[in-house]
Design a protein around this motif. Structure first.
Motif, mmCIF file in Angstrom:
data_model
loop_
_atom_site.group_PDB
_atom_site.id
_atom_site.type_symbol
_atom_site.label_atom_id
_atom_site.label_comp_id
_atom_site.label_asym_id
_atom_site.label_seq_id
_atom_site.Cartn_x
_atom_site.Cartn_y
_atom_site.Cartn_z
ATOM 1 N N VAL A 110 -5.582 -1.145 13.794
ATOM 2 C CA VAL A 110 -6.755 -0.686 13.038
ATOM 3 C C VAL A 110 -6.711 0.843 12.914
ATOM 4 N N ALA A 111 -6.390 1.518 14.005
ATOM 5 C CA ALA A 111 -6.304 2.985 13.979
ATOM 6 C C ALA A 111 -5.243 3.452 12.984
ATOM 7 N N ALA A 112 -4.094 2.787 12.964
ATOM 8 C CA ALA A 112 -3.022 3.166 12.032
ATOM 9 C C ALA A 112 -3.466 2.976 10.582
ATOM 10 N N THR A 113 -4.185 1.887 10.324
ATOM 11 C CA THR A 113 -4.656 1.631 8.960
ATOM 12 C C THR A 113 -5.730 2.636 8.567
ATOM 13 N N LEU A 114 -6.619 2.961 9.489
ATOM 14 C CA LEU A 114 -7.626 3.992 9.203
ATOM 15 C C LEU A 114 -6.947 5.310 8.866
ATOM 16 N N SER A 115 -5.878 5.617 9.571
ATOM 17 C CA SER A 115 -5.113 6.830 9.291
ATOM 18 C C SER A 115 -4.480 6.772 7.904
ATOM 19 N N SER A 116 -3.952 5.608 7.528
ATOM 20 C CA SER A 116 -3.380 5.452 6.184
ATOM 21 C C SER A 116 -4.423 5.652 5.113
ATOM 22 N N ILE A 117 -5.600 5.108 5.336
ATOM 23 C CA ILE A 117 -6.703 5.285 4.373
ATOM 24 C C ILE A 117 -7.053 6.772 4.276
ATOM 25 N N GLY B 287 0.816 -1.214 0.000
ATOM 26 C CA GLY B 287 0.000 0.000 0.000
ATOM 27 C C GLY B 287 0.846 1.260 0.000
ATOM 28 N N GLN B 288 1.904 1.258 0.798
ATOM 29 C CA GLN B 288 2.808 2.416 0.841
ATOM 30 C C GLN B 288 3.492 2.641 -0.499
ATOM 31 N N LEU B 289 3.885 1.550 -1.149
ATOM 32 C CA LEU B 289 4.544 1.690 -2.453
ATOM 33 C C LEU B 289 3.572 2.165 -3.525
ATOM 34 N N TYR B 290 2.340 1.673 -3.479
ATOM 35 C CA TYR B 290 1.332 2.204 -4.410
ATOM 36 C C TYR B 290 1.161 3.703 -4.188
ATOM 37 N N THR C 257 -5.591 4.610 -6.188
ATOM 38 C CA THR C 257 -6.697 3.640 -6.197
ATOM 39 C C THR C 257 -6.227 2.309 -5.629
ATOM 40 N N GLN C 258 -5.065 1.833 -6.087
ATOM 41 C CA GLN C 258 -4.536 0.563 -5.577
ATOM 42 C C GLN C 258 -4.112 0.682 -4.117
ATOM 43 N N ALA C 259 -3.576 1.836 -3.749
ATOM 44 C CA ALA C 259 -3.199 2.055 -2.347
ATOM 45 C C ALA C 259 -4.437 1.944 -1.459
ATOM 46 N N LEU C 260 -5.509 2.580 -1.883
ATOM 47 C CA LEU C 260 -6.752 2.541 -1.116
ATOM 48 C C LEU C 260 -7.299 1.120 -1.017
ATOM 49 N N LEU C 261 -7.315 0.407 -2.135
ATOM 50 C CA LEU C 261 -7.791 -0.978 -2.116
ATOM 51 C C LEU C 261 -6.924 -1.853 -1.197
ATOM 52 N N THR C 262 -5.624 -1.644 -1.235
ATOM 53 C CA THR C 262 -4.719 -2.448 -0.417
ATOM 54 C C THR C 262 -4.911 -2.147 1.063
ATOM 55 N N PHE C 263 -4.970 -0.876 1.428
ATOM 56 C CA PHE C 263 -5.178 -0.527 2.836
ATOM 57 C C PHE C 263 -6.554 -0.981 3.327
ATOM 58 N N THR C 264 -7.536 -0.981 2.441
ATOM 59 C CA THR C 264 -8.861 -1.476 2.810
ATOM 60 C C THR C 264 -8.816 -2.976 3.097
ATOM 61 N N GLU C 265 -8.026 -3.710 2.329
ATOM 62 C CA GLU C 265 -7.840 -5.139 2.582
ATOM 63 C C GLU C 265 -7.142 -5.364 3.921
ATOM 64 N N VAL C 266 -6.139 -4.550 4.218
ATOM 65 C CA VAL C 266 -5.450 -4.639 5.509
ATOM 66 C C VAL C 266 -6.457 -4.407 6.637
ATOM 67 N N LEU C 267 -7.278 -3.398 6.477
ATOM 68 C CA LEU C 267 -8.280 -3.078 7.498
ATOM 69 C C LEU C 267 -9.252 -4.241 7.704
ATOM 70 N N ARG C 268 -9.680 -4.870 6.623
ATOM 71 C CA ARG C 268 -10.595 -6.011 6.717
ATOM 72 C C ARG C 268 -9.955 -7.155 7.515
ATOM 73 N N PHE D 43 -5.127 9.280 4.826
ATOM 74 C CA PHE D 43 -4.031 9.948 4.150
ATOM 75 C C PHE D 43 -4.138 9.798 2.638
ATOM 76 N N VAL D 44 -4.486 8.585 2.179
ATOM 77 C CA VAL D 44 -4.655 8.341 0.741
ATOM 78 C C VAL D 44 -5.819 9.172 0.219
ATOM 79 N N LEU D 45 -6.916 9.181 0.942
ATOM 80 C CA LEU D 45 -8.091 9.933 0.506
ATOM 81 C C LEU D 45 -7.844 11.434 0.507
ATOM 82 N N PHE D 46 -7.011 11.901 1.406
ATOM 83 C CA PHE D 46 -6.676 13.327 1.490
ATOM 84 C C PHE D 46 -5.942 13.773 0.246
ATOM 85 N N ARG D 47 -5.126 12.890 -0.319
ATOM 86 C CA ARG D 47 -4.353 13.216 -1.515
ATOM 87 C C ARG D 47 -5.262 13.240 -2.692
#
Length: 163
Positions: free
Chosen positions: A150-157, A116-119, A126-137, A159-163
């Motif tokens: 879970v909190a860290a992954t929500l933050s990553s999501i 996710g970070q590399l995406y 889009t791929q970063a978001l999908l990957t972090f969403t899978e991590v969250l699941r 961050f991706v959405l903010f961009r």
């Protein structure tokens, strides 16, 4: 107490003894190569670390089963070096190979986070978001909603959405 010069000296001796005792293509030799690679990586000698890891991986692929944990660790080490060298596509490809070998969800989380970070770094949001969403699941399935992970992954999501 980090005495890198002494450590490398002993690892090289261990490598020489291992090669003399077991032959060049033995899992113990590959393990020693990975230890040398770890030390080189910590010293910032990424090119030498990469070559050392790759030599160890060649041995592991010859001598160990495909899903062996040592192979996974070496793939992870190689991916990390590529990531440190800003070779994002190479790192991403290596993490994908690693992910294909991982069977347990708990093993996959770290690899998926790196993917996710590399995406994200390659602006594939889009791929970063999908990957972090899978991590969250996976994390919610393991820990529920109340977890630092879970909190860290929500933050990553976020961050991706903010961009």
């Amino acid at each position: 107490q980090k005495e890198h010069d002494k450590a490398i000296e002993y690892y090289v001796k261990a490598l020489q003894v291992g090669e003399a005792s077991f032959g060049e293509n033995h899992p113990e030799v590959a393990s020693t190569l990975n230890k040398i690679g770890n030390l080189l990586c910590e010293q910032g000698n990424l090119d030498a670390a990469l070559k050392t890891y790759e030599k160890g991986l060649r041995i592991e692929k010859m001598m160990l089963e495909e899903g062996h944990p040592n192979i996974s660790m070496t793939l992870s080490n190689i991916a990390y070096v590529y990531k440190q060298q800003d070779k994002h596509i190479s790192a991403l490809n290596m993490y994908k190979k690693l992910l294909a070998l991982q069977r347990r969800s708990s093993d996959k989380i770290s690899t998926l986070v790196n993917i996710g970070q590399l995406y994200y770094k390659t602006e594939n949001y889009t791929q970063a978001l999908l990957t972090f969403t899978e991590v969250l699941r996976i994390q919610r399935g393991m820990h529920g909603n109340d977890s630092v992970d879970v909190a860290a992954t929500l933050s990553s999501i976020g961050f991706v959405l903010f961009r």
